[in-house]
Design a protein around this motif. Structure first.
Motif: not given
Length: 116
Positions: A41-43, A48-53
């Motif tokens: 769940v954490g991954l 998406p946060v990593f991809m956004y950044l």
């Protein structure tokens, strides 16, 4: 949230029984499964946060390159005087890659076949 849990229990009684038995008879296994579930769940939340950044960083870099190229072309345009014409010449014929000694000339003659 509580309504969701109650509905899940009503719709999946066998799953709930298996989970309760797992927790009662193998707590270490249940704990490991819970930790694995939390990692997954954490991954799923972090990707998406990593991809956004990452996309944001790439877009900033592209914007900076665009501004640099725009300012570069403006400086080049200012260097040229108005009405000045530049002529760039190229070679009239491209250089041959293969010398004239290579190969034979074959005369070609088209032959049409008659249909019967």
């Amino acid at each position: 949230m509580i309504d969701f849990i109650i509905r899940f229990i009503k719709e999946n009684p066998l799953t709930i029984v298996l989970l309760v038995m797992l927790i009662a008879f193998a707590p270490s296994l249940a704990g490991a499964m819970l930790i694995g579930l939390l990692v997954v769940v954490g991954l799923l939340l972090l990707i998406p946060v990593f991809m956004y950044l990452r996309l944001r960083r790439i877009s900033r870099r592209m914007e900076q390159e665009s501004q640099y190229s725009r300012s570069y072309t403006q400086r080049e345009a200012q260097k040229q005087r108005e009405g000045e014409v530049k002529v760039y010449t190229t070679t009239d014929r491209p250089q041959k890659r293969v010398s004239d000694d290579v190969g034979d000339y074959v005369d070609f003659e088209e032959v049409k076949e008659k249909k019967e």
